[in-house]
Design a protein around this motif. Structure first.
Motif, PDB file in Angstrom:
ATOM      1  N   ARG A 200     -18.882  -0.609  -1.205  1.00  0.00           N
ATOM      2  CA  ARG A 200     -18.156   0.563  -0.714  1.00  0.00           C
ATOM      3  C   ARG A 200     -17.829   1.550  -1.835  1.00  0.00           C
ATOM      4  NH1 ARG A 200     -13.396  -2.387   2.576  1.00  0.00           N
ATOM      5  NH2 ARG A 200     -13.123  -3.181   0.459  1.00  0.00           N
ATOM      6  N   VAL A 250      -9.930  -0.144 -10.165  1.00  0.00           N
ATOM      7  CA  VAL A 250      -9.895  -0.113  -8.697  1.00  0.00           C
ATOM      8  C   VAL A 250      -8.869  -1.140  -8.198  1.00  0.00           C
ATOM      9  CG1 VAL A 250     -12.175   0.858  -8.302  1.00  0.00           C
ATOM     10  CG2 VAL A 250     -11.933  -1.618  -8.608  1.00  0.00           C
TER      11      VAL A 250
ATOM     12  N   THR B 168      -5.421  -5.536   0.601  1.00  0.00           N
ATOM     13  CA  THR B 168      -5.188  -5.437  -0.845  1.00  0.00           C
ATOM     14  C   THR B 168      -5.361  -3.986  -1.282  1.00  0.00           C
ATOM     15  OG1 THR B 168      -7.507  -5.718  -1.432  1.00  0.00           O
ATOM     16  CG2 THR B 168      -6.214  -7.720  -1.145  1.00  0.00           C
ATOM     17  N   ASP B 169      -4.821  -3.656  -2.442  1.00  0.00           N
ATOM     18  CA  ASP B 169      -4.968  -2.303  -2.993  1.00  0.00           C
ATOM     19  C   ASP B 169      -6.434  -1.924  -3.159  1.00  0.00           C
ATOM     20  OD1 ASP B 169      -2.333  -1.801  -3.017  1.00  0.00           O
ATOM     21  OD2 ASP B 169      -2.119  -1.638  -5.192  1.00  0.00           O
ATOM     22  N   MET B 170      -7.257  -2.858  -3.616  1.00  0.00           N
ATOM     23  CA  MET B 170      -8.674  -2.557  -3.802  1.00  0.00           C
ATOM     24  C   MET B 170      -9.319  -2.157  -2.481  1.00  0.00           C
ATOM     25  SD  MET B 170     -11.802  -4.895  -5.289  1.00  0.00           S
ATOM     26  CE  MET B 170     -12.098  -5.793  -3.760  1.00  0.00           C
ATOM     27  N   ASP B 171      -9.040  -2.922  -1.432  1.00  0.00           N
ATOM     28  CA  ASP B 171      -9.597  -2.591  -0.115  1.00  0.00           C
ATOM     29  C   ASP B 171      -9.055  -1.259   0.393  1.00  0.00           C
ATOM     30  OD1 ASP B 171     -11.118  -4.843  -0.015  1.00  0.00           O
ATOM     31  OD2 ASP B 171      -9.677  -6.004   1.164  1.00  0.00           O
TER      32      ASP B 171
END
Lengths: 316, 316
Positions: A200, A250, B168-171
């Motif tokens: 992504r 990230v 999560t923050d990454m997602d």
């Protein structure tokens, strides 16, 4: 004749000691001292100047001193004018017995400290002009791409003259002759706002979590000992740490992405950085009637000269 | 019943003291303490926890403590796991007599410290879920846009449930539910790589010379006393200083651009920031079968809720 050359940057104090006998260079030594202006470097500048000169000259005094600087751009100074004045005061204080002390201006010409104090903007961030001036004596026409730790200079030389359109840093940022990207200190969000992560396109966190040096170390473009700037988290320059810092851009820990995925992120950053230099290079070339591939020698220099500068030049 | 709520961030420690009598809130006070984790805040956390709770409770002990955090994301911790554990250890140490101490997870549910220590990633950066959980009790469907000093959360609530795709923050960075842009702490290069300066598109210097707070203060979106984060150069939050910091993002001093020109640069930054939130908002909305204008109430909150969040929502 013994000449001391000083390049007083915002993060590093660089010095060269050159001994010339009958027109030949018989001795040439350099040293670099990490001296971040924004972190006490300003106050330590006089002592640091004394140190680098002692290291190189072993106590001897030079016959002449040459100065160039970018330190004045640091935000410890309220204005560039203040920064130039302060920097030159420090030089004057340490080398007050030496004559001449000469400062490089944005045409690559030299002026006395007195003149430079008066016309300070002309002497602000002119280190690129020093390199270009020397090259202009060697080549009639050429393109200089100097990729340092923080910034890249793109300088055309035509007919033995520096043919830049911009002179001040502000002008050079607009013309593309100064690209604010480098081999070590660029943070990732200045290179790209998104990264490919686990399939992504993912936004980069707007924090200084990692630097271009992390990507280039992961990719083998630089060795740990070449990673000579402070890392983003103050930890070491091992591959493991570079992976961890890159993951954090990230908001991830390394295990959430894996080393293969993180290496792909590093490759993407590398490509984007080459692309950034390439786009600016094309801006500069669009003014000129020649292209590097055809008939213009390209000189790449600086830590990132080979893996960033040359790659951008090959694209053009 | 007296409840102490703690939001332990990477830069600010926020606390709320709520007294409930027979189901009614009879007292509610908040306090914020600037505590940058990366600058000694980690070690000062236990003392700071004691201080904020003393300020609010005047020595009384709460009957319950609720905790949410983003501090674990700071790079003083080697991993989020380590950060969550450390933060909860500090809370446990200060409030060891209180039962229950509950931590919010990414579903807005509460778990004990013991559970949170074990399943730490579930409790990492879940503060957005706490706000959303409360809203989900009030609205069947709504869109929450919370624009803080550093980040923006875009959280759809559908059928009284948090309907985010990421946890999560990454997602959430990948889905657009977390936008790394805010009213104060975003540096300019994270918002835009170029700025309009004196008639030319000019590259932004890749240094932390100015922050979004400088642009918003110049534009009157915030008052100097709302500029509650450290400025980029450590100087004050007067308009003059904001102009100077903004000029430096293109390596200029204010007189090279002028206040009118600098105000235009601030406007451009503002638009780009709204656009960044808008684009992410559209990503989030593209998953849902409704648009905010038609039938979805939009709740904007946080320091930038009105001038950033609402503006982005109106565009959609």
């Amino acid at each position: 004749m013994r000449v001391l050359g000083l390049d007083i940057g915002g993060a590093n104090l660089k010095a060269v000691w050159i001994e010339v006998v009958k027109g030949n260079i018989v001795n040439c030594q350099t040293t670099v001292k990490y001296l971040p202006m924004w972190r006490g470097g300003k106050d330590r500048l006089p002592v640091a100047l004394r140190e680098v000169s002692d290291v190189l000259s072993q106590g001897e005094l030079p016959d002449a001193v040459g100065v160039t600087m970018t330190a004045e751009l640091s935000d410890v100074f309220e204005s560039k004018r203040e920064g130039v004045k302060y920097t030159l005061q420090c030089v004057h204080q340490i080398y007050n017995d030496i004559d001449p002390i000469l400062v490089v201006d944005y045409n690559g010409e030299m002026g006395t400290i007195k003149v430079a104090q008066r016309d300070s903007l002309r002497y602000s961030s002119a280190n690129w002009a020093a390199t270009a001036k020397i090259l202009s004596g060697i080549f009639a026409d050429c393109l200089l791409i100097d990729v340092g730790s923080t910034t890249t200079d793109i300088i055309p030389i035509l007919n033995h003259k520096i043919a830049t359109e911009g002179r001040t840093d502000m002008d050079r940022l607009a013309t593309g002759e100064l690209v604010y990207t480098g081999a070590l200190r660029s943070d990732i969000q200045s290179i790209t706002h998104t990264l490919p992560v686990n399939g992504r396109e993912t936004e980069v966190a707007a924090e200084r979590f990692a630097l271009s040096g992390d990507a280039h170390l992961i990719l083998g473009n630089i060795m740990p000992e070449e990673y000579s700037t402070e890392t983003a988290d103050g930890r070491d320059t091992s591959r493991q740490r570079c992976f961890a810092r890159l993951a954090r851009t990230v908001c991830a820990d390394p295990e959430m992405i894996g080393e293969t995925g993180l290496t792909k992120m590093a490759s993407y950053i590398y490509d984007k950085q080459v692309d950034k230099i390439y786009r600016r290079l094309m801006n500069v070339l669009s003014r000129l009637s020649i292209t590097p591939r055809e008939d213009l020698p390209v000189v790449t220099t600086g830590l990132g000269g080979l893996f960033l500068g040359r790659k951008a030049a090959y694209k053009s």
